[in-house]
Design a protein around this motif. Structure first.
Motif, mmCIF file in Angstrom:
data_model
loop_
_atom_site.group_PDB
_atom_site.id
_atom_site.type_symbol
_atom_site.label_atom_id
_atom_site.label_comp_id
_atom_site.label_asym_id
_atom_site.label_seq_id
_atom_site.Cartn_x
_atom_site.Cartn_y
_atom_site.Cartn_z
ATOM 1 N N LEU A 1 0.851 -1.183 0.000
ATOM 2 C CA LEU A 1 0.000 0.000 0.000
ATOM 3 C C LEU A 1 0.890 1.237 0.000
ATOM 4 N N PRO A 2 0.376 2.388 -0.445
ATOM 5 C CA PRO A 2 1.188 3.622 -0.436
ATOM 6 C C PRO A 2 1.545 4.037 0.986
ATOM 7 N N GLU A 3 2.632 4.754 1.095
ATOM 8 C CA GLU A 3 3.044 5.286 2.390
ATOM 9 C C GLU A 3 2.148 6.460 2.793
ATOM 10 N N GLY A 4 2.180 6.784 4.095
ATOM 11 C CA GLY A 4 1.542 7.983 4.589
ATOM 12 C C GLY A 4 0.035 7.889 4.701
ATOM 13 N N ALA A 5 -0.587 9.060 4.552
ATOM 14 C CA ALA A 5 -2.025 9.177 4.796
ATOM 15 C C ALA A 5 -2.849 8.361 3.808
ATOM 16 N N ILE A 6 -2.366 8.226 2.566
ATOM 17 C CA ILE A 6 -3.150 7.489 1.564
ATOM 18 C C ILE A 6 -3.243 6.014 1.953
ATOM 19 N N GLY A 7 -2.107 5.412 2.330
ATOM 20 C CA GLY A 7 -2.130 4.020 2.752
ATOM 21 C C GLY A 7 -2.968 3.827 4.000
ATOM 22 N N ALA A 8 -2.887 4.794 4.939
ATOM 23 C CA ALA A 8 -3.681 4.699 6.163
ATOM 24 C C ALA A 8 -5.175 4.778 5.863
ATOM 25 N N SER A 9 -5.541 5.609 4.883
ATOM 26 C CA SER A 9 -6.958 5.726 4.531
ATOM 27 C C SER A 9 -7.486 4.420 3.937
ATOM 28 N N VAL A 10 -6.626 3.694 3.201
ATOM 29 C CA VAL A 10 -7.048 2.402 2.657
ATOM 30 C C VAL A 10 -7.322 1.426 3.792
ATOM 31 N N GLN A 11 -6.442 1.402 4.803
ATOM 32 C CA GLN A 11 -6.646 0.502 5.933
ATOM 33 C C GLN A 11 -7.908 0.877 6.713
ATOM 34 N N ALA B 1 -13.627 -0.291 8.097
ATOM 35 C CA ALA B 1 -15.019 0.162 8.069
ATOM 36 C C ALA B 1 -15.904 -0.833 7.317
ATOM 37 N N LEU B 2 -15.361 -1.464 6.277
ATOM 38 C CA LEU B 2 -16.128 -2.435 5.499
ATOM 39 C C LEU B 2 -16.333 -3.746 6.240
ATOM 40 N N PHE B 3 -15.279 -4.265 6.850
ATOM 41 C CA PHE B 3 -15.321 -5.617 7.404
ATOM 42 C C PHE B 3 -15.392 -5.650 8.924
ATOM 43 N N VAL C 1 -4.760 -6.839 9.110
ATOM 44 C CA VAL C 1 -3.965 -6.033 8.178
ATOM 45 C C VAL C 1 -2.487 -6.291 8.436
ATOM 46 N N ALA C 2 -1.809 -6.792 7.414
ATOM 47 C CA ALA C 2 -0.358 -6.989 7.493
ATOM 48 C C ALA C 2 0.240 -6.591 6.144
ATOM 49 N N THR C 3 0.106 -5.308 5.813
ATOM 50 C CA THR C 3 0.584 -4.806 4.525
ATOM 51 C C THR C 3 1.905 -4.066 4.703
ATOM 52 N N ARG C 4 2.579 -3.803 3.575
ATOM 53 C CA ARG C 4 3.848 -3.087 3.598
ATOM 54 C C ARG C 4 3.678 -1.751 2.878
ATOM 55 N N VAL D 1 -7.322 -0.442 -5.203
ATOM 56 C CA VAL D 1 -7.431 -1.318 -4.036
ATOM 57 C C VAL D 1 -8.763 -1.100 -3.328
ATOM 58 N N MET D 2 -9.146 0.158 -3.123
ATOM 59 C CA MET D 2 -10.402 0.426 -2.420
ATOM 60 C C MET D 2 -11.611 -0.022 -3.248
ATOM 61 N N ALA D 3 -11.545 0.154 -4.567
ATOM 62 C CA ALA D 3 -12.640 -0.339 -5.415
ATOM 63 C C ALA D 3 -12.750 -1.854 -5.309
ATOM 64 N N GLY D 4 -11.607 -2.544 -5.292
ATOM 65 C CA GLY D 4 -11.628 -4.001 -5.162
ATOM 66 C C GLY D 4 -12.138 -4.448 -3.811
ATOM 67 N N LEU D 5 -11.725 -3.764 -2.724
ATOM 68 C CA LEU D 5 -12.213 -4.111 -1.390
ATOM 69 C C LEU D 5 -13.718 -3.891 -1.285
#
Length: 649
Positions: free
Chosen positions: A376-386, A391-393, A400-403, A416-420
């Motif tokens: 996932l992207p670094e910083g706020a963008i990656g955090a927003s994906v998590q 929120a979905l699940f 969550v064990a992403t890099r 990624v968010m569209a797929g989730l």
């Protein structure tokens, strides 16, 4: 005068007399031959036409037709046949017409139309007898409630056909079930037209009406659901090494659907092809545009074509030659109807760089939740994906064990968010996001889910996005298809009670430990049977006073109902009813028989209503009209004979 002269004088006149006599005889003989020949010819013609009841005779030039015709049409046909052989003026028609039997029963039918304004009735039904007066009117009044009823039923004082009562009872039950419907009842046929609010309601209506259909009566069901408004109006077709398939298909009319299905089969699709008919088509030329695009995709060989309203995206296989791709795309662009715009993509062959470590996966398990791995992207963008994933699940169901990395392709987080979001719609599945594609596999209990996911991903990722779906429909996951029938629900509960009865301590209405264990098992069945209206019937033996037994049975039935409520069961579909000693199932003179009579019994509410009303607990007249009016139509075991409506002064 000599003797010879005298003989000559006598012979001359005599010869004239003899010649005249011979002429008359020949004429008579000829006339008789002609008469006989005429009679034979007419008789032969009538028999050839199946007319065997006519006696033909002749007198001179006149031919007489005698006999009894079965009806006026047959009489006229006989005269016409005779007139075709001889002059019509010579045919004397003396045929009689058989007296008609008007006692044959008419064709009974009843049309019932129900909508928000009320119920309208029109038709001819057999006249009823006895104390069953106004049974249909009372049943309709109960169904209509406060709504208006327009009654234009006429009656005939004739016996009802054998299957009329069963057909009428089923038709009334159908009318009660369907709030917007037209029900036509014939002696041997019931035709039902209705509309459901949703696909689920339509499926429920069909399931209920397919139960307890009367024997000897043909049932015709035409239950539809309103056409959905589809936004965007989408279609997606994929061709690969396994053949062709629709991942979503929409059409605006039945004719357009058939056109698209035919084009899909020509492009390699096989088997059943579902195609939703709905509102929102961007152009009347939708079917022509789809047919043209599928033909172009077939010419390319492999790839996909996606429609989102008037936007068309054609993605070819990376193995497609550039010149061939350019030719097909140019011809497709020129052939598409006005309004449609084409975007064509020829992917570059995969390289080591494009298949490198940039990868994200998510796995959804119905028991353990979601498991996210990959980059996932670094910083706020990656955090927003998590944050979006939790929120979905759910926070406690998301592992969550992403890099976090910096060198991901542009738009990675959006994909990624569209797929989730798409993964969250499945019962179970796996999402894989790579630089050039998005793949989603899994299982669902919704037959329309593939179409829904295709529209979602097309809208979220854009028209040029490349994604792959491999989502399977599993009937066991479908809350409608896997829903048990009314009879199956009752059978499951009775199977539990066959193992262990619900018993009470003598004179007690409290749930003891043994009864509680049985209720625990029943409570596991009832959540899947919330659509079934059931009665909890309390019964006692004949020992003690009748009033005391009735009150005791009611209290015990209420105790079972409250016991289920205490176990978290919704009881809106359940009713408690005490019957006391009125419905024994064994001999009350023996201990074993009394033990069997002391029972708690679950049964379908309609059956219970019939039994209760027939028993007479409510002090109401025991007429079929009363039972019909209380909604127990399908289970009333006897003939239903409606009476004429009262005269209106």
């Amino acid at each position: 005068m000599s003797i010879s002269e005298r003989i000559s004088a006598l012979v001359g006149p005599a010869s004239f007399v003899v010649a005249g006599a011979l002429s008359v005889g020949v004429a008579i003989f000829s006339a008789l031959v002609i008469e006989r020949r005429t009679v034979e010819d007419i008789g032969t013609a009538l028999e050839a036409d199946g007319i065997t009841w006519v006696e033909v005779s002749a007198n001179g030039l006149q031919v007489f037709l005698d006999g009894e015709a079965p009806d006026e049409a047959a009489r006229f046909r006989a005269q016409t046949q005779a007139s075709a052989i001889i002059d019509a003026d010579r045919v004397i028609n003396r045929l009689d017409v058989a007296a008609q039997d008007f006692s044959a029963p008419p064709r009974f039918s009843l049309d019932m139309l129900r909508n928000g304004d009320g119920i309208q009735l029109i038709g001819l039904i057999p006249a009823p007898e006895g104390d069953e007066a106004f049974a249909v009117a009372e049943a309709i009044a109960d169904i209509a409630g406060e709504a208006d009823v327009v009654n234009m039923i006429e009656t005939a004082e004739m016996a009802a056909p054998d299957t009329w009562a069963d057909a009428l009872a089923y038709g009334l039950r159908a009318l009660q079930t369907l709030p917007r419907s037209k029900v036509t009842v014939l002696a041997d046929r019931v035709e039902i037209e209705a509309v459901g609010e949703t696909r689920e309601e339509r499926a429920e209506f069909i399931a209920r009406l397919q139960q307890d259909q009367p024997e000897g009566v043909q049932v015709v069901l035409d239950i539809s659901a309103p056409r959905p408004v589809i936004t965007p109006f989408a279609l997606r077709f994929v061709r690969d090494e396994t053949g062709g398939r629709f991942e979503t298909c929409t059409a605006d009319t039945v004719q357009t659907r058939d056109q698209i299905v035919t084009a899909g089969r020509a492009a390699g699709a096989s088997g059943t092809i579902p195609c939703t008919i709905g509102l929102g088509v961007p152009s009347p030329s939708w079917g022509d545009a789809v047919e043209t695009a599928l033909a172009a995709l077939t010419e390319l060989g492999e790839g996909s074509v996606t429609f989102s309203d008037a936007d068309v995206t054609l993605i070819a296989s990376e193995r497609t030659e550039q010149d061939h791709f350019d030719t097909v795309v140019g011809e497709l662009g020129a052939a598409l109807p006005d309004l449609f715009s084409l975007q064509a993509v020829l992917p570059e062959p995969e390289t080591l760089a494009s298949t490198g470590p940039a990868r994200f996966t998510a796995t959804l398990d119905p028991d353990t939740g979601a498991r996210l791995r990959g980059r996932l992207p670094e910083g706020a963008i990656g955090a927003s994906v998590q944050t979006f994933a939790t929120a979905l699940f759910g926070a406690d169901r998301t592992d969550v064990a992403t890099r976090s990395v910096t060198d991901l392709p542009q738009g990675w987080s959006v994909r990624v968010m569209a797929g989730l979001n798409a993964l969250s719609e499945l019962n179970s599945g796996q999402l894989t996001v790579e630089p050039d594609t998005l793949r989603l596999t899994g299982e669902t209990g919704d037959q329309e889910m593939v179409s829904q996911l295709t529209r979602m991903l097309s809208e979220d990722l854009g028209q040029g996005a490349n994604f792959q779906l491999d989502v399977s429909y599993v009937e066991a996951l479908d809350p409608v298809a896997s829903q048990p029938t009314d009879e199956e629900c009752v059978a499951s509960i009775r199977a539990i009670q066959d193992e262990t009865k619900i018993t009470f301590d003598p004179g007690s209405t409290e749930i003891n430990e043994a009864a509680g264990a049985v209720l625990d098992q029943i409570a596991e069945v009832l959540p899947n049977c919330l659509h079934v209206r059931m009665e909890i019937g309390g019964h006692t033996d004949a020992q003690g006073g009748e009033t005391m037994n009735l009150n005791l049975s009611q209290a015990r039935a209420d105790a079972v109902l409250n016991g289920l409520l205490a176990r978290g069961i919704l009881i809106s579909n359940l009713t408690a009813q005490g019957y006391g000693e009125s419905q024994p199932i064994a001999d009350n003179e023996t201990e074993d028989g009394r033990e069997q009579n002391r029972r708690i019994e679950f049964r379908l509410l309609a059956s219970a209503e019939v039994a209760g009303i027939a028993a007479g607990e409510d002090d109401q007249p025991r007429t079929r009209a009363g039972i019909l009016a209380q909604g127990a139509i399908a289970d009333w075991p006897f003939e239903v004979r409606p009476l004429p409506r009262p005269d209106v002064n």
